[in-house]
Write an enzyme that holds these catalytic residues in place. Structure first.
Site, PDB file in Angstrom:
ATOM      1  N   HIS A 150       0.832  -1.212   0.000  1.00  0.00           N
ATOM      2  CA  HIS A 150       0.000   0.000   0.000  1.00  0.00           C
ATOM      3  C   HIS A 150       0.865   1.259   0.000  1.00  0.00           C
ATOM      4  O   HIS A 150       0.400   2.346   0.370  1.00  0.00           O
ATOM      5  CB  HIS A 150      -0.934   0.055   1.215  1.00  0.00           C
ATOM      6  CG  HIS A 150      -2.013  -0.978   1.231  1.00  0.00           C
ATOM      7  ND1 HIS A 150      -2.458  -1.572   2.398  1.00  0.00           N
ATOM      8  CD2 HIS A 150      -2.739  -1.538   0.238  1.00  0.00           C
ATOM      9  CE1 HIS A 150      -3.410  -2.446   2.116  1.00  0.00           C
ATOM     10  NE2 HIS A 150      -3.602  -2.448   0.807  1.00  0.00           N
ATOM     11  N   GLU A 188      -4.896   6.486  -5.340  1.00  0.00           N
ATOM     12  CA  GLU A 188      -3.707   5.808  -5.833  1.00  0.00           C
ATOM     13  C   GLU A 188      -3.503   6.037  -7.323  1.00  0.00           C
ATOM     14  O   GLU A 188      -2.363   6.130  -7.792  1.00  0.00           O
ATOM     15  CB  GLU A 188      -3.797   4.316  -5.515  1.00  0.00           C
ATOM     16  CG  GLU A 188      -3.691   4.030  -4.021  1.00  0.00           C
ATOM     17  CD  GLU A 188      -3.918   2.576  -3.669  1.00  0.00           C
ATOM     18  OE1 GLU A 188      -2.921   1.848  -3.523  1.00  0.00           O
ATOM     19  OE2 GLU A 188      -5.090   2.170  -3.531  1.00  0.00           O
TER      20      GLU A 188
END
Length: 379
Positions: free
Chosen positions: A165, A364
């Site tokens: 992540h 993201e």
């Protein structure tokens, strides 16, 4: 810069067309059920039946419906970047290195590589960049990443903590510093990426110094279907009783909230609690206790805490989880504003609170697009 961002999974292809000059997505979508006869392309809320026997055909279906005028580059999410410390322009050498990392992420990297090869074939004239989930955490000191295994064995097989992540953690840490109005280089931050997969990171002066996921995304927090931290002796016992493949399935797909309650989704868990289910109530305690414990550990590791961010699906939307995590952390200067938390923040702590907590939506795809732009400008 106009960037096509691709996130290839084993049977899916997420994508966005992103304008980095305006920090906005022109379009976002998903191809799902790749390799099956009922493949689907979802684009701006509309679903299309498409032929997608592999990632190449899936990408072809996407490109056929996008306005590619002015497209300058392609950015790829790659889950495991091994020893890459930053995003990289994709070359034959880089692809060979990524192939070597497949044993480290056998569920993710083959699909990521398939997406890269499909894009190289379809758009050979465009520069393409790999953005690694693991790269942000490569700044961890050895005391944080090294397992206490025989050194020669660990070094030969790359047995170490990598963290995941990372693209989200880096993006959110910088956004948190902006919200706080202070330079990230002077801050001690904890980022909680809480979704079906979940991880925490300690970010000291803009650099990751520890994170909860390790050699694989299984370590750390309790997740939707993953166990998080368990005694390695218990893993050995499960392997002895059920074999390694079944043990992997149990720990990755049948544990976490799913294993504790039968509900992997926090929304279902809350509904069960409201209906009086005691197992679900206890599971929520286990889930939030683990998160709180990591916050305290990372504050200790950094010598204090200036800011805390909640992000991803649960972190951005679940007020009760946020309240349970912050409850009892007043000694760290985190004084919850209950009304602000109930309405979703964005600031969660009272004015004058020594340590600030915020809801920071992650993005993201935008982070990948901007990193792609950075790599190309530096090249």
């Amino acid at each position: 810069m106009k960037v096509l961002v691709l996130n290839a999974g084993s049977s899916s292809l997420k994508f966005s067309l992103t304008d980095t000059t305006q920090d906005r997505h022109l379009v976002r979508g998903l191809v799902e059920r790749i390799g099956e006869p009922d493949s689907r392309l979802k684009l701006d809320g509309v679903a299309y039946d498409v032929r997608a026997r592999d990632h190449g055909e899936a990408l072809g279906a996407v490109l056929g419906r996008l306005d590619l005028e002015g497209l300058e580059a392609v950015g790829h999410r790659v889950v495991h970047g091994g020893d890459f410390t930053t995003s990289s322009l994709i070359t034959d050498e880089v692809l060979q290195r990524l192939e070597a990392f497949v044993p480290l992420a056998p569920l993710h990297n083959p699909a990521n590589i398939a997406g890269i090869r499909a894009a190289l074939a379809a758009l050979p004239e465009l520069p393409q960049v790999a953005v690694f989930d693991t790269a942000f955490h490569q700044t961890m000191p050895e005391r944080a990443w090294r397992y206490a295994l025989p050194r020669e064995l660990a070094d030969r097989h790359r047995y170490r903590r990598y963290g995941f992540h990372g693209t989200s953690h880096r993006y959110v840490a910088h956004r948190l510093a902006e919200r706080m109005g202070r330079p990230i280089e002077e801050l001690r931050l904890v980022v909680l990426h809480l979704g079906n997969g979940a991880s925490a990171s300690a970010v000291l002066r803009g650099k990751s110094v520890d994170t909860s996921m390790g050699f694989t995304p299984l370590e750390g927090l309790v997740m939707g279907t993953r166990s998080g931290d368990v005694d390695p002796g218990l893993v050995l016992e499960l392997c002895r009783r059920y074999g390694p493949d079944e043990t992997s399935r149990i720990l990755n797909r049948e544990s976490g909230l799913q294993g504790l309650t039968g509900h992997a989704d926090l929304r279902d868990l809350h509904a069960a609690i409201a209906a009086g289910d005691e197992a679900s109530r206890r599971a929520l305690e286990v889930y939030t206790y683990r998160i709180k414990k990591y916050v305290g550990a990372y504050a200790a590791a950094m010598g204090g805490l200036d800011g805390l961010a909640f992000t991803a699906g649960v972190g951005e939307n679940d007020a009760e989880v946020r309240a349970r995590v912050l409850e009892g952390l007043e000694f760290l200067g985190l004084e919850l504003d209950a009304e602000a938390n109930a309405r979703g923040g964005p600031r969660l702590t009272r004015p004058g609170s020594a340590t600030e907590a915020w809801v920071i939506p992650t993005d993201e795809e935008l982070a990948i697009a901007k990193d792609t732009e950075r790599v190309l400008r530096e090249a």
